[in-house]
Design a protein around this motif. Sequence first.
Motif, short mmCIF file in Angstrom:
data_model
loop_
_atom_site.label_atom_id
_atom_site.label_comp_id
_atom_site.label_asym_id
_atom_site.label_seq_id
_atom_site.Cartn_x
_atom_site.Cartn_y
_atom_site.Cartn_z
N GLU A 184 0.73 -1.29 -0.05
CA GLU A 184 0.01 0.00 -0.19
C GLU A 184 0.75 1.32 -0.05
OE1 GLU A 184 -2.84 -1.39 -1.18
OE2 GLU A 184 -3.91 0.10 0.05
N ARG A 221 1.93 1.72 -3.60
CA ARG A 221 1.00 2.29 -4.75
C ARG A 221 0.73 3.62 -4.23
NH1 ARG A 221 -3.05 -0.95 -7.07
NH2 ARG A 221 -2.49 -3.09 -7.29
N SER A 249 -10.72 0.36 -4.10
CA SER A 249 -9.92 1.48 -2.93
C SER A 249 -10.92 1.93 -1.90
CB SER A 249 -9.82 2.74 -3.80
OG SER A 249 -8.82 2.46 -4.78
N LYS A 267 -7.29 -2.71 -1.95
CA LYS A 267 -5.94 -1.71 -2.31
C LYS A 267 -6.32 -0.45 -3.03
CE LYS A 267 -5.03 -5.39 -5.19
NZ LYS A 267 -4.32 -6.08 -6.16
N HIS A 271 -5.98 1.85 -5.36
CA HIS A 271 -5.54 2.17 -6.70
C HIS A 271 -4.91 3.65 -6.83
CE1 HIS A 271 -7.21 -1.40 -8.66
NE2 HIS A 271 -7.77 -1.34 -7.53
N HIS A 272 -3.66 3.61 -7.67
CA HIS A 272 -3.04 4.81 -7.73
C HIS A 272 -3.87 6.01 -8.11
CE1 HIS A 272 -3.04 4.47 -11.95
NE2 HIS A 272 -2.60 5.47 -12.12
N GLY A 311 -4.60 6.29 -4.32
CA GLY A 311 -3.30 6.92 -4.33
C GLY A 311 -3.02 8.38 -4.73
N PRO A 369 -0.02 1.28 -11.16
CA PRO A 369 1.12 1.63 -10.71
C PRO A 369 2.39 0.89 -11.41
CG PRO A 369 -0.40 0.95 -8.85
CD PRO A 369 -0.79 0.56 -10.20
N VAL A 412 4.01 -2.98 -8.91
CA VAL A 412 3.50 -3.94 -8.12
C VAL A 412 3.53 -5.59 -8.46
CG1 VAL A 412 1.61 -2.12 -7.10
CG2 VAL A 412 1.36 -3.52 -9.30
#
Lengths: 234, 234
Positions: B41, B44, B81, B86, B88-89, B93, B136, B140
């Motif tokens: 994390e 990212r 997200s 996770k 996500h950028h 992110g 990313p 990743v």
Amino acid sequence: MRKGESEQVIDVFKNQMDANLVYVDATDRFLGKLVDVAEPEAKRKIIGAEFIRVFEEEARKVGNEVSFLAQGTIYPDILESKDGVKAHHNVGGLPDDLQFELCEPVKLLYKDEVRVVGRELGLPENMVERQPFPGPGLGVRCLGAITRDRLEALREADAIVREEIDQAGLTIWQYFAVVPGFRATGVREGKRAYDWPCIIRCINTVDVMTAEVPGICRVCYDLTPKPVGTVEWE
Amino acid sequence: MRKGESEQVIDVFKNQMDANLVYVDATDRFLGKLVDVAEPEAKRKIIGAEFIRVFEEEARKVGNEVSFLAQGTIYPDILESKDGVKAHHNVGGLPDDLQFELCEPVKLLYKDEVRVVGRELGLPENMVERQPFPGPGLGVRCLGAITRDRLEALREADAIVREEIDQAGLTIWQYFAVVPGFRATGVREGKRAYDWPCIIRCINTVDVMTAEVPGICRVCYDLTPKPVGTVEWE
């Protein structure tokens, strides 16, 4: 040891073969010596040395008449240790101050030849055909520095792999599970999970892929659905 | 980026579509920010923030008229997200002090729906059907703390995987390679090798195996012959 394996060995030698067996559970001793040791060759040497120390102590309890250490060393153990591929606990992993004379009756035989000897000696078929198991135990399949919780996860995963392959009736020369020391992202019940992957290794039955990338020496295939995995690994 | 991918994107937008494209190679900036950062994390978020910083700098060079940031955010990015699966950028992110207004025309669509839009816009078929790629980037898939040599090994391995699957004519929704940050024992020309494994991930075409072991969220299948792998992983 694998799940249920100690019990199986005790049953064969003590109950079925009426051998004079002394069983020792030295889990805590091994794990204590291996705390934070991540380098594979260091792990193998520590496990090999501790194995001999446990054997010495038990031999002393039996009395002074124990002068031999019998080992199931086979020829590939010697070849690989000699070439420096890896230190087998029973060859490169032995301590310098070994206090026993080694007795290694099958040390010039390959695995298939050892099985012929086993049958001649009257060992039960399920023991002769038992999955080969590394001398240093599950420790070298719990990659990197071993922790008790990851070792337990490996033991369960390995039991599932063996059970599934048995039930599927597949004939595979050797198969087992490996749990590396890093975590990957997943989803459980809609929430983020960050757990270990499990790697299944089967030998002699797979198509060969050539990996010619500098720095890479293994190719695995990720079987995980989503969930419990996510698409990406992190 | 994947091997050859920057060149392909430049070719499509600059040459085939005559778009006003500015191409920036920010490899060193990203790698510099990611030194020793192993937590997914954190990686990212660093990649997402740096992406915006690069975009801001390039926008300033173009002049003051840049007020929008257009992103290819899709619906699953937002869902994952939001649920904390996770970051996500392009969603979790993004930096707090973002100086652009976001323009995300496909943010309520799933991948298959985005492809329909792409075809309507006249994008070439090989771009519409291009393998999905994480925001990313390969970062990743180079698990844990990224190093330049491991990233290069991943880029080569990923190119081989894509080429082999293309040549085999397989239809797979998504497939790629992953290189974790630990090493495994192998043999090369009779000598010990200690290199990274490569994990191949294919989605939508594999039989589902249930992994119900506490702590484990991935199951892989090791395809490596001996050599270049050994039987055991260490």
